[in-house]
Design an enzyme around this catalytic site. Structure first.
Site, PDB file in Angstrom:
ATOM      1  N   GLY A  90      -1.043 -64.578 -32.922  1.00  0.00           N
ATOM      2  CA  GLY A  90      -1.844 -63.350 -33.022  1.00  0.00           C
ATOM      3  C   GLY A  90      -3.035 -63.580 -33.923  1.00  0.00           C
ATOM      4  N   ALA A  91      -4.212 -63.210 -33.411  1.00  0.00           N
ATOM      5  CA  ALA A  91      -5.444 -63.453 -34.171  1.00  0.00           C
ATOM      6  C   ALA A  91      -6.188 -62.158 -34.447  1.00  0.00           C
ATOM      7  CB  ALA A  91      -6.324 -64.445 -33.423  1.00  0.00           C
ATOM      8  N   ALA A 123      -4.215 -59.169 -39.191  1.00  0.00           N
ATOM      9  CA  ALA A 123      -3.057 -59.680 -39.928  1.00  0.00           C
ATOM     10  C   ALA A 123      -2.944 -61.193 -39.750  1.00  0.00           C
ATOM     11  CB  ALA A 123      -1.781 -58.989 -39.457  1.00  0.00           C
ATOM     12  N   PHE A 133      -9.461 -38.735 -45.816  1.00  0.00           N
ATOM     13  CA  PHE A 133      -8.631 -38.899 -44.621  1.00  0.00           C
ATOM     14  C   PHE A 133      -7.390 -38.034 -44.777  1.00  0.00           C
ATOM     15  CE2 PHE A 133      -8.682 -42.573 -41.416  1.00  0.00           C
ATOM     16  CZ  PHE A 133     -10.022 -42.414 -41.151  1.00  0.00           C
ATOM     17  N   ASP A 180       4.700 -57.662 -27.536  1.00  0.00           N
ATOM     18  CA  ASP A 180       5.283 -58.984 -27.255  1.00  0.00           C
ATOM     19  C   ASP A 180       6.038 -59.574 -28.451  1.00  0.00           C
ATOM     20  OD1 ASP A 180       3.709 -58.515 -25.055  1.00  0.00           O
ATOM     21  OD2 ASP A 180       2.412 -60.257 -25.311  1.00  0.00           O
ATOM     22  N   GLN A 199       3.561 -43.055 -33.781  1.00  0.00           N
ATOM     23  CA  GLN A 199       2.572 -42.052 -34.183  1.00  0.00           C
ATOM     24  C   GLN A 199       1.707 -41.605 -33.013  1.00  0.00           C
ATOM     25  OE1 GLN A 199      -0.942 -42.987 -36.971  1.00  0.00           O
ATOM     26  NE2 GLN A 199       0.317 -41.512 -38.077  1.00  0.00           N
ATOM     27  N   HIS A 233      -1.704 -39.902 -32.296  1.00  0.00           N
ATOM     28  CA  HIS A 233      -2.948 -39.524 -32.962  1.00  0.00           C
ATOM     29  C   HIS A 233      -3.386 -38.181 -32.405  1.00  0.00           C
ATOM     30  CE1 HIS A 233      -6.975 -39.611 -34.581  1.00  0.00           C
ATOM     31  NE2 HIS A 233      -6.667 -40.687 -35.272  1.00  0.00           N
ATOM     32  N   LEU A 250      -9.690 -43.186 -28.513  1.00  0.00           N
ATOM     33  CA  LEU A 250      -9.555 -42.579 -29.830  1.00  0.00           C
ATOM     34  C   LEU A 250     -10.854 -41.942 -30.321  1.00  0.00           C
ATOM     35  CD1 LEU A 250      -7.672 -42.347 -32.370  1.00  0.00           C
ATOM     36  CD2 LEU A 250      -8.979 -44.249 -33.269  1.00  0.00           C
ATOM     37  N   THR A 294     -11.943 -40.959 -33.942  1.00  0.00           N
ATOM     38  CA  THR A 294     -11.411 -41.239 -35.277  1.00  0.00           C
ATOM     39  C   THR A 294     -11.155 -39.989 -36.115  1.00  0.00           C
ATOM     40  OG1 THR A 294     -11.866 -42.281 -37.405  1.00  0.00           O
ATOM     41  CG2 THR A 294     -13.769 -41.597 -36.178  1.00  0.00           C
ATOM     42  N   GLU A 295     -10.137 -40.124 -36.976  1.00  0.00           N
ATOM     43  CA  GLU A 295      -9.858 -39.091 -37.965  1.00  0.00           C
ATOM     44  C   GLU A 295     -11.071 -38.895 -38.882  1.00  0.00           C
ATOM     45  OE1 GLU A 295      -5.925 -39.453 -39.433  1.00  0.00           O
ATOM     46  OE2 GLU A 295      -6.444 -38.746 -41.425  1.00  0.00           O
ATOM     47  N   ARG A 309      -1.121 -36.739 -39.742  1.00  0.00           N
ATOM     48  CA  ARG A 309      -1.274 -36.805 -38.287  1.00  0.00           C
ATOM     49  C   ARG A 309      -0.134 -36.135 -37.554  1.00  0.00           C
ATOM     50  NH1 ARG A 309      -3.820 -42.880 -37.666  1.00  0.00           N
ATOM     51  NH2 ARG A 309      -5.830 -42.268 -38.514  1.00  0.00           N
ATOM     52  N   HIS A 353      -0.454 -43.878 -30.540  1.00  0.00           N
ATOM     53  CA  HIS A 353      -1.483 -44.587 -31.298  1.00  0.00           C
ATOM     54  C   HIS A 353      -0.941 -45.775 -32.084  1.00  0.00           C
ATOM     55  CE1 HIS A 353      -5.181 -45.135 -33.480  1.00  0.00           C
ATOM     56  NE2 HIS A 353      -4.647 -44.828 -34.640  1.00  0.00           N
ATOM     57  N   GLU A 377       0.854 -54.778 -37.527  1.00  0.00           N
ATOM     58  CA  GLU A 377       1.520 -53.669 -36.832  1.00  0.00           C
ATOM     59  C   GLU A 377       2.848 -54.065 -36.196  1.00  0.00           C
ATOM     60  OE1 GLU A 377      -1.047 -51.155 -34.492  1.00  0.00           O
ATOM     61  OE2 GLU A 377       0.659 -50.161 -33.549  1.00  0.00           O
ATOM     62  N   ARG A 430       2.429 -42.797 -40.560  1.00  0.00           N
ATOM     63  CA  ARG A 430       1.415 -43.602 -41.254  1.00  0.00           C
ATOM     64  C   ARG A 430       0.204 -42.747 -41.598  1.00  0.00           C
ATOM     65  NH1 ARG A 430      -3.334 -46.260 -39.629  1.00  0.00           N
ATOM     66  NH2 ARG A 430      -3.049 -45.870 -37.407  1.00  0.00           N
ATOM     67  N   SER A 457      -3.204 -48.688 -42.167  1.00  0.00           N
ATOM     68  CA  SER A 457      -2.758 -49.771 -41.306  1.00  0.00           C
ATOM     69  C   SER A 457      -3.671 -50.984 -41.433  1.00  0.00           C
ATOM     70  CB  SER A 457      -2.713 -49.281 -39.867  1.00  0.00           C
ATOM     71  OG  SER A 457      -2.611 -50.371 -39.014  1.00  0.00           O
ATOM     72  N   LEU A 458      -4.973 -50.739 -41.462  1.00  0.00           N
ATOM     73  CA  LEU A 458      -5.881 -51.862 -41.720  1.00  0.00           C
ATOM     74  C   LEU A 458      -5.529 -52.478 -43.067  1.00  0.00           C
ATOM     75  CD1 LEU A 458      -9.371 -50.551 -40.494  1.00  0.00           C
ATOM     76  CD2 LEU A 458      -7.809 -52.121 -39.355  1.00  0.00           C
TER      77      LEU A 458
HETATM   78  C1  LIG Z   1      -8.464 -47.367 -31.357  1.00  0.00           C
HETATM   79  C2  LIG Z   1      -7.773 -47.648 -32.662  1.00  0.00           C
HETATM   80  C3  LIG Z   1      -8.382 -47.313 -33.853  1.00  0.00           C
HETATM   81  C4  LIG Z   1      -7.749 -47.563 -35.073  1.00  0.00           C
HETATM   82  N1  LIG Z   1      -8.380 -47.206 -36.243  1.00  0.00           N
HETATM   83  C5  LIG Z   1      -7.782 -47.494 -37.424  1.00  0.00           C
HETATM   84  C6  LIG Z   1      -8.432 -47.194 -38.648  1.00  0.00           C
HETATM   85  O1  LIG Z   1      -9.560 -46.717 -38.697  1.00  0.00           O
HETATM   86  N2  LIG Z   1      -7.777 -47.472 -39.800  1.00  0.00           N
HETATM   87  C7  LIG Z   1      -6.539 -48.036 -39.821  1.00  0.00           C
HETATM   88  O2  LIG Z   1      -6.017 -48.281 -40.907  1.00  0.00           O
HETATM   89  N3  LIG Z   1      -5.916 -48.349 -38.675  1.00  0.00           N
HETATM   90  C8  LIG Z   1      -6.496 -48.092 -37.474  1.00  0.00           C
HETATM   91  N4  LIG Z   1      -5.851 -48.413 -36.310  1.00  0.00           N
HETATM   92  C9  LIG Z   1      -4.628 -49.213 -36.365  1.00  0.00           C
HETATM   93  C10 LIG Z   1      -4.984 -50.661 -36.675  1.00  0.00           C
HETATM   94  O3  LIG Z   1      -6.233 -50.975 -36.116  1.00  0.00           O
HETATM   95  C11 LIG Z   1      -3.960 -51.649 -36.121  1.00  0.00           C
HETATM   96  O4  LIG Z   1      -2.671 -51.275 -36.509  1.00  0.00           O
HETATM   97  C12 LIG Z   1      -4.228 -53.061 -36.654  1.00  0.00           C
HETATM   98  O5  LIG Z   1      -5.568 -53.423 -36.443  1.00  0.00           O
HETATM   99  C13 LIG Z   1      -3.314 -54.069 -36.013  1.00  0.00           C
HETATM  100  O6  LIG Z   1      -3.699 -55.357 -36.403  1.00  0.00           O
HETATM  101  P1  LIG Z   1      -2.783 -56.618 -36.114  1.00  0.00           P
HETATM  102  O7  LIG Z   1      -3.469 -57.780 -36.721  1.00  0.00           O
HETATM  103  O8  LIG Z   1      -1.394 -56.321 -36.524  1.00  0.00           O
HETATM  104  O9  LIG Z   1      -2.769 -56.740 -34.518  1.00  0.00           O
HETATM  105  P2  LIG Z   1      -3.941 -56.818 -33.414  1.00  0.00           P
HETATM  106  O10 LIG Z   1      -5.282 -56.667 -33.965  1.00  0.00           O
HETATM  107  O11 LIG Z   1      -3.528 -55.889 -32.332  1.00  0.00           O
HETATM  108  O12 LIG Z   1      -3.824 -58.316 -32.892  1.00  0.00           O
HETATM  109  C14 LIG Z   1      -2.704 -58.760 -32.151  1.00  0.00           C
HETATM  110  C15 LIG Z   1      -2.919 -60.215 -31.779  1.00  0.00           C
HETATM  111  O13 LIG Z   1      -1.743 -60.754 -31.211  1.00  0.00           O
HETATM  112  C16 LIG Z   1      -2.054 -61.507 -30.066  1.00  0.00           C
HETATM  113  N5  LIG Z   1      -0.874 -61.515 -29.195  1.00  0.00           N
HETATM  114  C17 LIG Z   1      -0.069 -60.473 -28.859  1.00  0.00           C
HETATM  115  N6  LIG Z   1       0.933 -60.895 -28.066  1.00  0.00           N
HETATM  116  C18 LIG Z   1       0.764 -62.224 -27.892  1.00  0.00           C
HETATM  117  C19 LIG Z   1       1.477 -63.220 -27.171  1.00  0.00           C
HETATM  118  N7  LIG Z   1       2.568 -62.949 -26.438  1.00  0.00           N
HETATM  119  N8  LIG Z   1       1.010 -64.485 -27.215  1.00  0.00           N
HETATM  120  C20 LIG Z   1      -0.109 -64.795 -27.909  1.00  0.00           C
HETATM  121  N9  LIG Z   1      -0.807 -63.886 -28.617  1.00  0.00           N
HETATM  122  C21 LIG Z   1      -0.370 -62.617 -28.612  1.00  0.00           C
HETATM  123  C22 LIG Z   1      -3.261 -60.810 -29.476  1.00  0.00           C
HETATM  124  O14 LIG Z   1      -3.989 -61.695 -28.675  1.00  0.00           O
HETATM  125  C23 LIG Z   1      -4.026 -60.444 -30.758  1.00  0.00           C
HETATM  126  O15 LIG Z   1      -4.805 -61.521 -31.181  1.00  0.00           O
HETATM  127  C24 LIG Z   1      -6.479 -48.173 -35.087  1.00  0.00           C
HETATM  128  C25 LIG Z   1      -5.869 -48.530 -33.899  1.00  0.00           C
HETATM  129  C26 LIG Z   1      -6.495 -48.251 -32.686  1.00  0.00           C
HETATM  130  C27 LIG Z   1      -5.775 -48.605 -31.421  1.00  0.00           C
END
Ligand SMILES: Cc1cc2nc3c(=O)[nH]c(=O)nc-3n(C[C@H](O)[C@H](O)[C@H](O)COP(=O)(O)OP(=O)(O)OC[C@H]3O[C@@H](n4cnc5c(N)ncnc54)[C@H](O)[C@@H]3O)c2cc1C
Length: 551
Positions: free
Chosen positions: A10-11, A14, A112, A206, A225, A227, A237, A239-240, A271, A335, A359, A370, A375-376
């Protein structure tokens, strides 16, 4: 076969933050099913929380987080996150994130929901974009190996230790073993289980499914959650931050109905409160065509253009209206998954060698609900912590020789899919899953609705056994990837349903109309789902309380 010390799956934020935290003498690689900057983190809009204001404190942030999560969050983890947040924000800024500014040149913060203080740092309404691109630059600077467009199908577990993954190379076709002394899952959320969802189509749970299949517990999965403000029809979305900047919610009578549900916090209640209020307004006939209205007109053109430019663009493009002149029809949509792979505050799971962050993990800091902006923050703080811990954990570890069994069984699974005569198609089953989950496990739930969803998911599982992949090729076979993703969606949906059926109370995002009150005596505990052949098996675990007793 590829060998690394640490492999991050995952890139998103996180995953990249974890990789950057690994000391440079350790060989770390990232693997992602899409190009890193297309991860869902890029879509985050509103901002990221940290108590950096003069009158704010990390304790106040921790209190709001614990209270906002209805005391189901583990307070040791909440304390760590809130205490370390200000330092992490400054570090992000040094990495090149261009945060919006106050007139004095300080990092600006907006109010927020559920926060006692304006605590959300932002880059207009494109915060995720700003963060993810800065993080990618850091990753490039570190010359990290990135496997782009590789899809992980299974974890390699040998002698009770996670030793890498099996992944499908999407560009060239074919399965490979990638070996590592530690694997960090950073695979994001599972919002696509629901048909009304703000999530990207790649958010199919996944990583949660990978850990679950390897025997690791999924924690608090019933807490999804919704939204409050997503665009009618598309679920995109809004945004809040739109309410943070002063937007109103109106019903068909033109009333600011939040005065009946949360007279003090109004539109900036948590929320779960706002979503329930909107649901009730619509149910009682005060909605507008299945929605309520988000009114930004009084903010004026200049503020909307400066602070909410993307929201305006989205409303114009996907709802055909300009929020400077017309209120936006919105309704709640799935959401965020508060639950996930059970970890401690350093990202360690119960399986040696396996870590999780972001996440897909349940640390747990969000508890039953949340707060926006947390979450960010979680991705950054726990991404960093998990990368650091994984690096410490591998010193002295020797990889056992590769046993081919898992690779062989994965090859067989894929051949079965490619050879299946059908007649079912993955997209049909995914559509039906989304509909039943949105209908029966949305903001209101009852025993009956949950049981309906359970039988529906079980029936979908049976249909999935007859799923046909029409594209028989190996090169960029998205049909095959969708089939593999569907298997994850179904598995994760079942844990949500079974968790929701078990929890006979209402808390945060989990609202049982047949058990409408919170019951700390029986239910102030985490639910843990383990995979069994007959379906998810539930057990429970205590919540860590440090300084904020449940009130
Ligand atoms: C529209 C939207 C707006 C949001 N706004 C906010 C905000 O303003 N503030 C806040 O705090 N939170 C917000 N959130 C929540 C927050 O953005 C996410 O919870 C957070 O960015 C998740 O980051 P992550 O690094 O965990 O996963 P992600 O950014 O979802 O990355 C997941 C990675 O895993 C990889 N992956 C997944 N499955 C596989 C697999 N089987 N094989 C290989 N690679 C895989 C994908 O390619 C991707 O690179 C928002 C969410 C959404 C949907």
């Amino acid at each position: 076969m590829m060998i690394h010390d640490i492999l991050v799956v995952g890139a998103g934020l996180a995953g990249m933050r974890a990789a950057i935290a690994v000391p440079p003498d350790i060989n770390v690689a990232l693997l992602s099913k899409v190009h890193p900057v297309r991860s869902h983190s890029v879509a985050a809009q509103g901002g990221i929380n940290a108590a950096i204001g003069a009158e704010d404190s990390w304790e106040a942030h921790a209190y709001d987080t614990a209270k906002g999560g209805l005391y189901l969050g583990d307070q040791d983890a909440i304390e760590a996150m809130c205490k370390e947040a200000p330092q992490d924000i400054l570090e992000l800024e040094r990495m090149g994130v261009i945060f919006s500014r106050t007139p004095e040149g300080r990092i600006a913060q907006r109010p927020f929901g559920g926060a006692g203080y304006p605590r959300t740092c932002y880059a207009a309404d494109r915060t995720g974009h700003a963060l993810l691109h800065a993080m990618y630059e850091q990753l490039m600077k570190r010359r990290c190996k990135v496997y782009e467009e590789w899809y992980v199908t299974a974890l390699l577990v040998e002698d009770g230790r996670c030793c890498g993954v099996v992944a499908w190379d999407m560009i060239h076709g074919g399965l490979q073993a990638l070996r590592a002394k530690a694997v960090i899952l950073a695979t994001g959320g599972s919002g696509r289980i629901f048909s009304t969802s703000t999530n990207a189509v790649i958010n199919t749970g996944d990583g949660m499914a990978l850990a679950y299949r390897a025997g690791v517990a999924l924690e608090d999965m019933e807490f999804v959650q919704f939204h409050p403000t997503t665009l009618k029809d598309t679920g995109i979305l809004i945004t809040e931050g739109a309410r943070g900047e002063g937007g109103y919610l109106l019903n068909t009578l033109g009333e600011r109905f939040m005065k009946r549900y949360a007279p003090e916090q109004m539109e900036l209640a948590t929320r779960s409160t706002v979503s329930l209020a909107i649901g009730q307004e619509i149910q009682e006939g005060r909605g507008v065509d299945g929605c309520v209205l988000l009114d930004l007109r009084h903010l004026g053109r200049a503020k909307i253009l400066e602070r909410l430019p993307q929201i305006r663009e989205l409303a114009m493009e996907f709802a055909g209206l300009d929020p400077i002149e017309t209120p936006i029809p919105i309704r709640p949509g799935a959401h965020y998954q508060m639950g996930g792979v059970r970890t401690n505050a350093w990202g360690e799971t119960d399986l040696p060698g396996l870590f999780a962050a972001g996440e897909c993990a349940c640390v747990s800091v969000h508890g039953a609900n949340r707060l926006g902006g947390n979450s960010l923050l979680e991705t950054i703080v726990f991404g960093r912590r998990t990368g650091t811990k994984a690096a410490e954990s591998i010193r002295g570890v020797q990889l056992p020789p590769l046993s081919e069994a898992i690779l062989k069984s994965e090859e067989q699974r894929i051949n079965l899919l490619l050879g299946n005569p059908g007649p079912e198609r993955a997209w049909q089953i995914r559509d039906d899953l989304g509909k039943t989950m949105s209908l029966n496990l949305g903001i209101f739930r009852t025993k009956q609705s949950i049981q309906e969803a359970l039988s529906a998911v079980q029936a979908l599982n049976r249909r999935a056994e007859h799923m046909c992949v029409q594209d028989k090729g190996r090169i960029f076979n998205t049909d095959l990837i969708h089939a593999l993703e569907l298997q994850c969606l179904l598995e994760i949906a079942e844990t949500i349903v079974v968790g929701a059926l078990g929890r006979e109370e209402s808390r945060g995002a989990h609202y049982r109309a047949d058990f409408p009150t919170r019951n700390d005596k029986a239910w102030l505990r985490h639910s843990l789902s383990y995979r069994r052949p007959e379906g998810p098996h539930l057990t429970y675990a205590p919540v860590t309380i440090t300084r904020f007793p449940p009130a």
